[in-house]
Design a protein around this motif. Sequence first.
Motif, PDB file in Angstrom:
ATOM      1  N   THR A 181     -10.203  -1.610   4.494  1.00 29.66           N
ATOM      2  CA  THR A 181      -9.663  -0.270   4.711  1.00 29.66           C
ATOM      3  C   THR A 181     -10.552   0.522   5.646  1.00 29.66           C
ATOM      4  O   THR A 181     -10.069   1.195   6.581  1.00 29.66           O
ATOM      5  CB  THR A 181      -9.531   0.470   3.365  1.00 29.66           C
ATOM      6  OG1 THR A 181      -8.664  -0.272   2.508  1.00 29.66           O
ATOM      7  CG2 THR A 181      -8.973   1.870   3.564  1.00 29.66           C
TER       8      THR A 181
ATOM      9  N   LEU B 284      -1.864   5.479   4.479  1.00 29.02           N
ATOM     10  CA  LEU B 284      -1.983   4.320   3.600  1.00 29.02           C
ATOM     11  C   LEU B 284      -0.973   4.397   2.458  1.00 29.02           C
ATOM     12  O   LEU B 284      -1.077   5.260   1.594  1.00 29.02           O
ATOM     13  CB  LEU B 284      -3.407   4.235   3.035  1.00 29.02           C
ATOM     14  CG  LEU B 284      -4.533   4.139   4.067  1.00 29.02           C
ATOM     15  CD1 LEU B 284      -5.892   4.223   3.375  1.00 29.02           C
ATOM     16  CD2 LEU B 284      -4.415   2.856   4.883  1.00 29.02           C
TER      17      LEU B 284
ATOM     18  N   SER C 232      -3.744   8.939   1.671  1.00 27.48           N
ATOM     19  CA  SER C 232      -3.390   7.878   0.726  1.00 27.48           C
ATOM     20  C   SER C 232      -2.258   8.362  -0.163  1.00 27.48           C
ATOM     21  O   SER C 232      -2.316   9.472  -0.710  1.00 27.48           O
ATOM     22  CB  SER C 232      -4.610   7.523  -0.137  1.00 27.48           C
ATOM     23  OG  SER C 232      -4.266   6.671  -1.205  1.00 27.48           O
TER      24      SER C 232
ATOM     25  N   PRO D 193      -5.309   0.742  -1.026  1.00 29.35           N
ATOM     26  CA  PRO D 193      -6.160  -0.203  -0.303  1.00 29.35           C
ATOM     27  C   PRO D 193      -7.651   0.100  -0.429  1.00 29.35           C
ATOM     28  O   PRO D 193      -8.471  -0.822  -0.421  1.00 29.35           O
ATOM     29  CB  PRO D 193      -5.681  -0.047   1.155  1.00 29.35           C
ATOM     30  CG  PRO D 193      -4.274   0.427   1.033  1.00 29.35           C
ATOM     31  CD  PRO D 193      -4.254   1.317  -0.170  1.00 29.35           C
ATOM     32  N   GLN D 194      -7.996   1.394  -0.556  1.00 31.12           N
ATOM     33  CA  GLN D 194      -9.417   1.735  -0.685  1.00 31.12           C
ATOM     34  C   GLN D 194     -10.013   1.247  -1.999  1.00 31.12           C
ATOM     35  O   GLN D 194     -11.237   1.175  -2.136  1.00 31.12           O
ATOM     36  CB  GLN D 194      -9.643   3.250  -0.516  1.00 31.12           C
ATOM     37  CG  GLN D 194      -9.062   4.132  -1.595  1.00 31.12           C
ATOM     38  CD  GLN D 194      -7.663   4.593  -1.296  1.00 31.12           C
ATOM     39  OE1 GLN D 194      -6.887   3.884  -0.665  1.00 31.12           O
ATOM     40  NE2 GLN D 194      -7.308   5.802  -1.741  1.00 31.12           N
TER      41      GLN D 194
END
Length: 305
Positions: A252, A108, A84, A244-245
């Motif tokens: 996700t 991500l 991420s 996104p998480q």
Amino acid sequence: MTLHHIRRGSGSPLLLVHGIGGSWRSWNTVLDQLAAEHEVIAVDLPGHGDSAPLTGKHTVGTLADALTAFLTEQGLLGIDAVGSSMGARLVLELARRGGGIVGAVVSLDPGGFWEGWEVPVFYHSVDLSQRLVKVLQPVMPALAGSAVGRTVLLPQFSARPWAVPARQAQEEMYSFGHTPVFGELLDALAHGEKQQGAPQGSLPPLVIGWGRQDRVCLPRQAARAVAAFPDARLYWFANCGHFPQWDQPAETARLILAAVSRQPFHDRDIAGAASVPTPRPVPRAAVAAAVVGLVAGALWLLRRR
């Protein structure tokens, strides 16, 4: 290489790599879903969480070296990997280096694809955010514990900051404000070596996910990432900021599980009707508080300088 990490679940191993100023807890919102099908190994990068800083410089290259040494030491070479933000750039770098360091990769909202005016905007906005978070540490539990407080703290990183779980926000803001290598890494990300790409046909399975409302790594940068990594499949998260998480945790988790399964999938099946809600309007009081807080914080920092 000794890196603090946690292991959860059973099955094929899956590496999770957080972003700048984060820790393994950055993945709490998806950890249980992933651990239901995989043995998840979530690391604290050097100088983050409970991992000691490196003895030398902290750059994307040295962090990638440290991760490679950690995977070698743990017998995990070839592991599927998810990253991420800065961690997303790190897993791209590990894939680019080849040699079987990682298997399937999910990246991500990766950093490193800024150009022109985007570089100073990224650097100074994130620098100011981190300075404000450090100043606000004494009142952070109260701020992170309320929807209005989260709207003040997280609009740069989340499309729906008031909906981020309070515990997640508090832990992230604590780590964000207590990372000793933050400034060094931020400078390296913005002004250091550019992210190199990889020729088509040279990479393991690769998916790049991007939030439509990302205010840190602007959506226009996704095209540059795919141009540098032409083997990548690009996936767009609707109603989603830089993490996104945080904003779309169920979506996700579905994307990660589908990508590392190495089976064909359709974007519509990953999105799912339930995971793309119509964003609720931000309360006016929260907007006013966010503006006042950011302006006051900026003025206070300028006066200190």
